[in-house]
Design a protein around this motif. Structure first.
Motif, PDB file in Angstrom:
ATOM      1  N   ASP A 189      53.783  37.252  53.752  1.00  0.00           N
ATOM      2  CA  ASP A 189      54.409  38.390  52.346  1.00  0.00           C
ATOM      3  C   ASP A 189      54.948  38.501  51.251  1.00  0.00           C
ATOM      4  OD1 ASP A 189      56.050  39.703  55.087  1.00  0.00           O
ATOM      5  OD2 ASP A 189      57.721  38.420  54.648  1.00  0.00           O
ATOM      6  N   ILE A 190      55.013  36.413  51.149  1.00  0.00           N
ATOM      7  CA  ILE A 190      54.749  36.644  49.388  1.00  0.00           C
ATOM      8  C   ILE A 190      53.342  36.627  49.133  1.00  0.00           C
ATOM      9  CG2 ILE A 190      54.637  34.223  47.940  1.00  0.00           C
ATOM     10  CD1 ILE A 190      57.329  33.390  49.619  1.00  0.00           C
ATOM     11  N   PHE A 191      52.382  36.578  50.173  1.00  0.00           N
ATOM     12  CA  PHE A 191      50.413  36.202  49.507  1.00  0.00           C
ATOM     13  C   PHE A 191      50.252  37.981  49.220  1.00  0.00           C
ATOM     14  CE2 PHE A 191      46.699  38.396  50.912  1.00  0.00           C
ATOM     15  CZ  PHE A 191      46.003  37.686  50.202  1.00  0.00           C
ATOM     16  N   LEU A 192      51.235  39.191  50.099  1.00  0.00           N
ATOM     17  CA  LEU A 192      50.617  40.224  49.892  1.00  0.00           C
ATOM     18  C   LEU A 192      51.930  40.924  48.298  1.00  0.00           C
ATOM     19  CD1 LEU A 192      50.519  41.391  53.575  1.00  0.00           C
ATOM     20  CD2 LEU A 192      49.036  41.595  51.829  1.00  0.00           C
ATOM     21  N   ASN A 193      53.716  40.399  47.869  1.00  0.00           N
ATOM     22  CA  ASN A 193      53.456  40.544  47.213  1.00  0.00           C
ATOM     23  C   ASN A 193      52.764  39.738  45.603  1.00  0.00           C
ATOM     24  OD1 ASN A 193      56.780  39.223  48.197  1.00  0.00           O
ATOM     25  ND2 ASN A 193      55.643  40.796  48.692  1.00  0.00           N
ATOM     26  N   GLU A 194      52.148  38.970  45.759  1.00  0.00           N
ATOM     27  CA  GLU A 194      51.263  38.375  44.723  1.00  0.00           C
ATOM     28  C   GLU A 194      49.788  39.486  44.757  1.00  0.00           C
ATOM     29  OE1 GLU A 194      51.703  35.901  42.029  1.00  0.00           O
ATOM     30  OE2 GLU A 194      54.334  35.135  43.285  1.00  0.00           O
ATOM     31  N   LEU A 195      49.379  40.015  45.359  1.00  0.00           N
ATOM     32  CA  LEU A 195      48.226  40.503  45.884  1.00  0.00           C
ATOM     33  C   LEU A 195      48.715  42.192  45.078  1.00  0.00           C
ATOM     34  CD1 LEU A 195      44.924  41.052  45.776  1.00  0.00           C
ATOM     35  CD2 LEU A 195      45.920  42.034  48.344  1.00  0.00           C
ATOM     36  N   PHE A 196      49.743  42.652  45.382  1.00  0.00           N
ATOM     37  CA  PHE A 196      50.223  44.136  44.974  1.00  0.00           C
ATOM     38  C   PHE A 196      50.764  43.757  43.238  1.00  0.00           C
ATOM     39  CE2 PHE A 196      53.232  46.549  43.162  1.00  0.00           C
ATOM     40  CZ  PHE A 196      52.554  47.444  43.572  1.00  0.00           C
ATOM     41  N   LEU A 197      51.108  42.205  43.050  1.00  0.00           N
ATOM     42  CA  LEU A 197      50.861  42.209  41.533  1.00  0.00           C
ATOM     43  C   LEU A 197      50.144  42.817  41.155  1.00  0.00           C
ATOM     44  CD1 LEU A 197      54.048  39.904  41.312  1.00  0.00           C
ATOM     45  CD2 LEU A 197      54.178  42.443  41.189  1.00  0.00           C
ATOM     46  N   LYS A 200      45.282  45.582  40.615  1.00  0.00           N
ATOM     47  CA  LYS A 200      44.919  46.615  39.222  1.00  0.00           C
ATOM     48  C   LYS A 200      42.786  46.067  38.679  1.00  0.00           C
ATOM     49  CE  LYS A 200      49.257  49.258  37.469  1.00  0.00           C
ATOM     50  NZ  LYS A 200      49.759  49.488  36.833  1.00  0.00           N
ATOM     51  N   ARG A 201      43.439  44.129  39.637  1.00  0.00           N
ATOM     52  CA  ARG A 201      42.687  43.926  39.308  1.00  0.00           C
ATOM     53  C   ARG A 201      41.500  44.114  40.046  1.00  0.00           C
ATOM     54  NH1 ARG A 201      44.337  37.479  38.185  1.00  0.00           N
ATOM     55  NH2 ARG A 201      45.818  38.258  35.927  1.00  0.00           N
ATOM     56  N   ASN A 202      40.368  43.442  39.915  1.00  0.00           N
ATOM     57  CA  ASN A 202      38.745  43.462  41.067  1.00  0.00           C
ATOM     58  C   ASN A 202      39.317  42.807  41.893  1.00  0.00           C
ATOM     59  OD1 ASN A 202      36.766  40.927  41.822  1.00  0.00           O
ATOM     60  ND2 ASN A 202      35.623  42.611  41.116  1.00  0.00           N
ATOM     61  N   ILE A 203      38.692  43.180  43.292  1.00  0.00           N
ATOM     62  CA  ILE A 203      39.817  42.296  44.760  1.00  0.00           C
ATOM     63  C   ILE A 203      39.145  41.660  44.993  1.00  0.00           C
ATOM     64  CG2 ILE A 203      37.343  43.668  45.698  1.00  0.00           C
ATOM     65  CD1 ILE A 203      40.832  43.114  47.380  1.00  0.00           C
ATOM     66  N   ARG A 204      38.481  40.226  44.542  1.00  0.00           N
ATOM     67  CA  ARG A 204      37.745  38.999  44.789  1.00  0.00           C
ATOM     68  C   ARG A 204      38.792  38.510  43.922  1.00  0.00           C
ATOM     69  NH1 ARG A 204      32.215  38.032  46.269  1.00  0.00           N
ATOM     70  NH2 ARG A 204      32.524  35.542  45.452  1.00  0.00           N
ATOM     71  N   ASN A 205      39.249  39.054  41.987  1.00  0.00           N
ATOM     72  CA  ASN A 205      40.109  38.197  41.980  1.00  0.00           C
ATOM     73  C   ASN A 205      41.298  37.819  42.154  1.00  0.00           C
ATOM     74  OD1 ASN A 205      37.868  37.210  40.176  1.00  0.00           O
ATOM     75  ND2 ASN A 205      38.098  38.246  38.647  1.00  0.00           N
ATOM     76  N   ASN A 237      32.743  45.418  42.968  1.00  0.00           N
ATOM     77  CA  ASN A 237      33.696  44.764  42.134  1.00  0.00           C
ATOM     78  C   ASN A 237      34.607  46.277  42.372  1.00  0.00           C
ATOM     79  OD1 ASN A 237      34.320  44.374  40.016  1.00  0.00           O
ATOM     80  ND2 ASN A 237      32.801  45.510  38.916  1.00  0.00           N
ATOM     81  N   LYS A 238      35.276  46.380  43.116  1.00  0.00           N
ATOM     82  CA  LYS A 238      36.366  47.538  42.770  1.00  0.00           C
ATOM     83  C   LYS A 238      38.020  46.657  42.972  1.00  0.00           C
ATOM     84  CE  LYS A 238      34.712  50.786  45.248  1.00  0.00           C
ATOM     85  NZ  LYS A 238      34.395  51.922  46.978  1.00  0.00           N
ATOM     86  N   VAL A 239      38.958  47.630  42.616  1.00  0.00           N
ATOM     87  CA  VAL A 239      40.416  47.119  42.632  1.00  0.00           C
ATOM     88  C   VAL A 239      40.621  47.640  43.516  1.00  0.00           C
ATOM     89  CG1 VAL A 239      41.018  47.557  39.902  1.00  0.00           C
ATOM     90  CG2 VAL A 239      41.125  49.440  41.568  1.00  0.00           C
ATOM     91  N   THR A 240      41.374  46.398  43.592  1.00  0.00           N
ATOM     92  CA  THR A 240      42.349  46.149  44.982  1.00  0.00           C
ATOM     93  C   THR A 240      42.902  47.450  45.556  1.00  0.00           C
ATOM     94  OG1 THR A 240      43.032  44.320  44.354  1.00  0.00           O
ATOM     95  CG2 THR A 240      44.256  45.336  46.424  1.00  0.00           C
ATOM     96  N   MET A 241      43.458  48.556  44.858  1.00  0.00           N
ATOM     97  CA  MET A 241      43.860  49.843  44.855  1.00  0.00           C
ATOM     98  C   MET A 241      43.197  50.384  45.422  1.00  0.00           C
ATOM     99  SD  MET A 241      47.351  49.227  45.368  1.00  0.00           S
ATOM    100  CE  MET A 241      48.025  51.176  46.038  1.00  0.00           C
ATOM    101  N   ASN A 242      41.765  50.211  45.151  1.00  0.00           N
ATOM    102  CA  ASN A 242      40.519  51.436  45.873  1.00  0.00           C
ATOM    103  C   ASN A 242      39.667  50.912  46.844  1.00  0.00           C
ATOM    104  OD1 ASN A 242      41.305  52.903  43.441  1.00  0.00           O
ATOM    105  ND2 ASN A 242      39.480  52.305  41.761  1.00  0.00           N
ATOM    106  N   ILE A 243      40.670  50.089  47.149  1.00  0.00           N
ATOM    107  CA  ILE A 243      40.226  49.518  48.429  1.00  0.00           C
ATOM    108  C   ILE A 243      39.863  50.443  49.548  1.00  0.00           C
ATOM    109  CG2 ILE A 243      39.257  47.730  50.702  1.00  0.00           C
ATOM    110  CD1 ILE A 243      37.936  47.214  47.362  1.00  0.00           C
ATOM    111  N   PRO A 244      39.302  50.865  50.388  1.00  0.00           N
ATOM    112  CA  PRO A 244      39.608  51.829  51.806  1.00  0.00           C
ATOM    113  C   PRO A 244      40.398  51.268  52.782  1.00  0.00           C
ATOM    114  CG  PRO A 244      37.110  51.925  51.249  1.00  0.00           C
ATOM    115  CD  PRO A 244      37.932  50.495  50.409  1.00  0.00           C
ATOM    116  N   ASN A 245      41.511  52.040  53.067  1.00  0.00           N
ATOM    117  CA  ASN A 245      42.948  50.925  53.758  1.00  0.00           C
ATOM    118  C   ASN A 245      42.150  50.601  54.942  1.00  0.00           C
ATOM    119  OD1 ASN A 245      44.891  51.888  52.287  1.00  0.00           O
ATOM    120  ND2 ASN A 245      44.366  53.729  53.814  1.00  0.00           N
ATOM    121  N   GLU A 246      41.641  51.251  55.947  1.00  0.00           N
ATOM    122  CA  GLU A 246      40.503  50.363  56.882  1.00  0.00           C
ATOM    123  C   GLU A 246      39.966  48.979  57.010  1.00  0.00           C
ATOM    124  OE1 GLU A 246      37.627  50.504  60.335  1.00  0.00           O
ATOM    125  OE2 GLU A 246      37.683  52.352  59.192  1.00  0.00           O
ATOM    126  N   LYS A 247      39.301  49.146  55.573  1.00  0.00           N
ATOM    127  CA  LYS A 247      38.963  48.002  55.016  1.00  0.00           C
ATOM    128  C   LYS A 247      39.699  46.292  54.786  1.00  0.00           C
ATOM    129  CE  LYS A 247      34.984  45.696  52.329  1.00  0.00           C
ATOM    130  NZ  LYS A 247      33.238  46.793  51.620  1.00  0.00           N
TER     131      LYS A 247
END
Length: 259
Positions: A189-197, A200-205, A237-247
């Motif tokens: 849960d905490i990981f997902l909270n941090e990921l949401f914050l 808007k960053r590159n998914i890898r970072n 090189n995509k931001v997290t929110m632009n990654i397709p749901n399934e992926k």
């Protein structure tokens, strides 16, 4: 159920809640305390505001974008010193005010942006009335929103609300949802909270720095843990929110195994 009709300003595509029974539920279930400041978005002519004010909060800040309701809301202010009507875009004003709980009858068009604001501000309590479609997205474990919102909140469906509870009638069903911050969050849960914050960053970072925060490890160690996942999913090189749901779901499920 009681109904009182009001006029909609088509400029804002507003559908106003007219069921007094539902407004009574909203004011009662919020468990408002005299020490709390309440934020209301979408005050309209102030009818729900008055239900809330009867619960005697420390302050009620009510936001309305349509200034044709200004005189009505200011007249309510004359009767309640703890009432502060504000006029403008709720998504902008929410950034500037402090509050304990939020109550919002949300125009469909701002549902997703408002959820973003709630998660960014880590709002602990929200009572939201919005379209059922987005609620179904929240319950769908193939959606990013399911993971982000359910990792932070306990979500309770209070009531399905038919279109005729609004004026003009809405064409789709709505829901009244109670969201309370989870008290016992898992590391996932905490990981997902941090990921949401960092969404808007590159998914890898975003993945690396979220893992650093949750596991309290170095960036180097986080990269090492994540390298098999980076290789498996060939993260572009995509931001997290632009990654397709399934992926996205596949990625976070892989990460869940190492947390």
């Amino acid at each position: 159920m009681f109904f009182t009709f009001i006029i909609m300003d088509v400029k804002y595509d507003q559908h106003f809640l007219i069921s007094k029974n539902i407004m009574l539920i909203q004011s009662n279930i919020s468990n408002i305390k005299s020490s709390e400041t309440i934020l209301e978005i979408g005050a309209g002519d102030g009818r729900l505001s008055q239900f809330i004010l009867q619960k005697s909060p420390k302050k009620l800040i009510s936001i309305e974008i349509d200034e044709s309701f200004k005189d009505k809301l200011l007249s309510i202010k004359n009767s309640y010193e703890n009432f502060e009507p504000l006029f403008g875009n709720g998504l902008e004003i929410i950034e500037k005010v402090e509050f304990d709980k939020i109550i919002a009858n949300i125009p469909y068009s701002i549902t997703e942006p408002l959820y973003k604001k709630l998660l960014e501000k880590k709002v602990k309590f929200a009572l939201l009335l919005h379209g059922r479609t987005f609620y179904e997205i929240l319950m769908d474990n193939s959606s990013k929103w399911h993971y982000f919102v359910n990792s932070f909140y306990e979500i309770e469906l209070i009531k399905d609300i038919p279109g005729n509870a609004f004026e003009p009638p809405a064409k789709t069903m709505s829901v009244l949802l109670l969201l309370k911050e989870k008290k016992n969050k898992t590391k996932f849960d905490i990981f997902l909270n941090e990921l949401f914050l960092r969404s808007k960053r590159n998914i890898r970072n975003a993945l690396i720095f979220s893992l650093v925060e949750v596991l309290e490890i170095s960036k180097k160690d986080a990269k090492k843990l994540l390298e098999p996942i980076f290789m498996k999913f060939e993260l572009e090189n995509k931001v997290t929110m632009n990654i397709p749901n399934e992926k996205f779901v596949s990625i976070v499920q892989e990460i869940k195994k190492i947390i």
